[in-house]
Design a protein around this motif. Structure first.
Motif, PDB file in Angstrom:
ATOM      1  N   VAL A   1     -15.357  42.013  73.441  1.00 43.37           N
ATOM      2  CA  VAL A   1     -16.288  41.479  72.444  1.00 43.37           C
ATOM      3  C   VAL A   1     -16.633  42.590  71.465  1.00 43.37           C
ATOM      4  O   VAL A   1     -17.105  43.665  71.859  1.00 43.37           O
ATOM      5  CB  VAL A   1     -17.562  40.937  73.120  1.00 43.37           C
ATOM      6  N   THR A   2     -16.400  42.339  70.190  1.00 49.54           N
ATOM      7  CA  THR A   2     -16.691  43.337  69.154  1.00 49.54           C
ATOM      8  C   THR A   2     -18.057  43.118  68.514  1.00 49.54           C
ATOM      9  O   THR A   2     -18.650  44.063  67.983  1.00 49.54           O
ATOM     10  CB  THR A   2     -15.617  43.308  68.065  1.00 49.54           C
ATOM     11  N   HIS A   3     -18.554  41.881  68.556  1.00 53.41           N
ATOM     12  CA  HIS A   3     -19.863  41.607  67.949  1.00 53.41           C
ATOM     13  C   HIS A   3     -20.430  40.306  68.507  1.00 53.41           C
ATOM     14  O   HIS A   3     -19.718  39.306  68.609  1.00 53.41           O
ATOM     15  CB  HIS A   3     -19.737  41.485  66.424  1.00 53.41           C
ATOM     16  N   VAL A   4     -21.697  40.338  68.909  1.00 52.16           N
ATOM     17  CA  VAL A   4     -22.398  39.126  69.321  1.00 52.16           C
ATOM     18  C   VAL A   4     -23.043  38.530  68.081  1.00 52.16           C
ATOM     19  O   VAL A   4     -23.933  39.134  67.471  1.00 52.16           O
ATOM     20  CB  VAL A   4     -23.453  39.426  70.403  1.00 52.16           C
ATOM     21  N   ASP A   5     -22.604  37.332  67.694  1.00 54.40           N
ATOM     22  CA  ASP A   5     -23.135  36.697  66.487  1.00 54.40           C
ATOM     23  C   ASP A   5     -24.490  36.057  66.727  1.00 54.40           C
ATOM     24  O   ASP A   5     -25.391  36.157  65.881  1.00 54.40           O
ATOM     25  CB  ASP A   5     -22.151  35.641  65.980  1.00 54.40           C
ATOM     26  N   SER A   6     -24.644  35.395  67.887  1.00 59.49           N
ATOM     27  CA  SER A   6     -25.905  34.701  68.145  1.00 59.49           C
ATOM     28  C   SER A   6     -25.968  34.257  69.602  1.00 59.49           C
ATOM     29  O   SER A   6     -24.980  34.290  70.334  1.00 59.49           O
ATOM     30  CB  SER A   6     -26.034  33.474  67.233  1.00 59.49           C
ATOM     31  N   PHE A   7     -27.165  33.852  70.011  1.00 58.56           N
ATOM     32  CA  PHE A   7     -27.390  33.151  71.272  1.00 58.56           C
ATOM     33  C   PHE A   7     -27.846  31.749  70.885  1.00 58.56           C
ATOM     34  O   PHE A   7     -28.982  31.566  70.430  1.00 58.56           O
ATOM     35  CB  PHE A   7     -28.449  33.861  72.112  1.00 58.56           C
ATOM     36  N   GLY A   8     -26.959  30.758  71.032  1.00 53.66           N
ATOM     37  CA  GLY A   8     -27.221  29.443  70.477  1.00 53.66           C
ATOM     38  C   GLY A   8     -27.486  28.368  71.507  1.00 53.66           C
ATOM     39  O   GLY A   8     -27.114  28.481  72.681  1.00 53.66           O
ATOM     40  N   ASP A   9     -28.139  27.293  71.042  1.00 53.86           N
ATOM     41  CA  ASP A   9     -28.342  26.106  71.873  1.00 53.86           C
ATOM     42  C   ASP A   9     -27.093  25.239  71.889  1.00 53.86           C
ATOM     43  O   ASP A   9     -26.841  24.517  72.847  1.00 53.86           O
ATOM     44  CB  ASP A   9     -29.521  25.285  71.338  1.00 53.86           C
TER      45      ASP A   9
END
Length: 348
Positions: A290-298
């Motif tokens: 993983v190079t980047h976590v974009d979000s923690f989504g529903d």
């Protein structure tokens, strides 16, 4: 006995073909000519089982779909699915249900699932020659080191092998200057090896004595992403140094009812990277990170769903489709210390 056969050209992630939770992959370097090869499949379960042959070429998987009856066995000729003498993989829909044996004239080789870049092959004490088959499971080139040791543990000989592309196989015969007792194989990325000895080519399978040591950064925070229960399709590791993102990840652990999906971008790992599968027997590192976590989504899009093992299996296609993951069933389940990531051993 009845079974069905279907040819599939896999060009994307399809959740309704060979993609299923709890599947298992078995690997075979091209140690047997296709015209001499037969695959013996044994179903240990009380239910019919699905399985696939897989031939990899330029990032595309060509599959043949099979079904086998409960408590039965079947054979499939290598010429039925292999275009030439090459390495391949076999996939069962449910882990722990099927046993695959490669039959090559009078030789029988029980196929396994080891993908660790670091394995050991044990041999009778007076072994003076072996045949080695290597299979590259990394998308790019893979440097493999072979070391031979005698009964006292002294290194006697060493070889360096370069496998230049994904699923490339190399077969070699190694004649030693003096008798050896084991061969250690280490690579820069995932691979599978088989070793044979004696006039009748007896099989010495790869053994993982300890998990591969991975590089870590004490300035980063590490988290395991998995299903809430034990995952049969892998877990993965992410590294973060952004305080806000780290805080959100920790909140997922404290309040698991939040049910947030990790939406992230991936790339092929640099060297071994830090992304290992803690759910596998050999704690093998993945070929992606993983190079980047974009979000923690529903919610997340269906196109980036799947599992860590499925991404590894079809990595080229996932990267070509944008390199995004958002596994619906997976959550942040635990924070990891650098030592746990490095060693592959989880502390109580």
């Amino acid at each position: 006995m009845t079974f069905k056969v279907q040819n599939l050209l896999v060009v994307g992630f399809c959740l309704f073909t060979s993609v299923g939770y709890g599947s298992e992959l078995f690997y075979a370097p091209g140690f047997c000519p296709r015209d001499s090869l037969k695959i013996l499949v044994q179903n240990k379960s009380a239910e019919p089982e699905k399985w696939w042959t897989q031939v990899h070429e330029n990032g595309v998987i060509r599959e043949r779909y099979q079904e086998i009856d409960a408590k039965s066995e079947m054979k499939l000729a290598g010429s039925a699915f292999l275009p030439d003498d090459r390495g391949y993989s076999l996939k069962s829909a449910n882990a722990g249900t099927l046993k695959f044996t490669a039959l090559c004239e009078d030789q029988k080789v029980l196929l396994g699932s080891v993908t660790s870049p670091q394995v050991t092959h044990y041999l009778p004490a007076e072994t003076t020659a072996v045949k080695i088959s290597l299979l590259n499971l990394y998308l790019n080139s893979n440097i493999i080191t072979l070391k031979a040791f005698d009964t006292t543990g002294e290194l006697t000989e060493e070889k360096l092998i370069l496998l230049g592309k994904h699923y490339e196989t190399q077969n070699l015969k190694w004649i030693f200057k003096r008798a050896i007792a084991r061969i250690e194989v280490s690579a820069t990325a995932r691979m599978h090896s088989e070793v044979f000895y004696g006039d009748d080519l007896k099989h010495s399978p790869p053994l993982v004595l300890t998990p591969m040591t991975l590089p870590t950064d004490n300035d980063k925070k590490y988290f395991m992403i998995s299903t809430k229960g034990p995952s049969e399709n892998g877990s993965f590791v992410i590294a973060m140094d952004d305080e806000e993102t780290i805080s959100i990840a920790r909140e997922q652990i404290r309040n698991p009812e939040l049910e947030k999906i990790v939406v992230a971008r991936i790339a092929t790992g640099v060297g071994l990277g830090i992304n290992r599968n803690f759910q596998s027997k050999d704690k093998s590192p993945y070929s992606w990170t993983v190079t980047h976590v974009d979000s923690f989504g529903d919610f997340a899009h269906l196109d980036c769903d799947g599992s860590p093992d499925l991404v590894e299996e079809r990595l080229q296609q996932r990267l070509s489709d944008g390199g995004r993951i958002c596994f619906w069933r997976y959550r942040v389940v635990r924070e990891l210390s650098p030592d746990e990531v490095r060693s592959g051993i989880l502390k109580p």
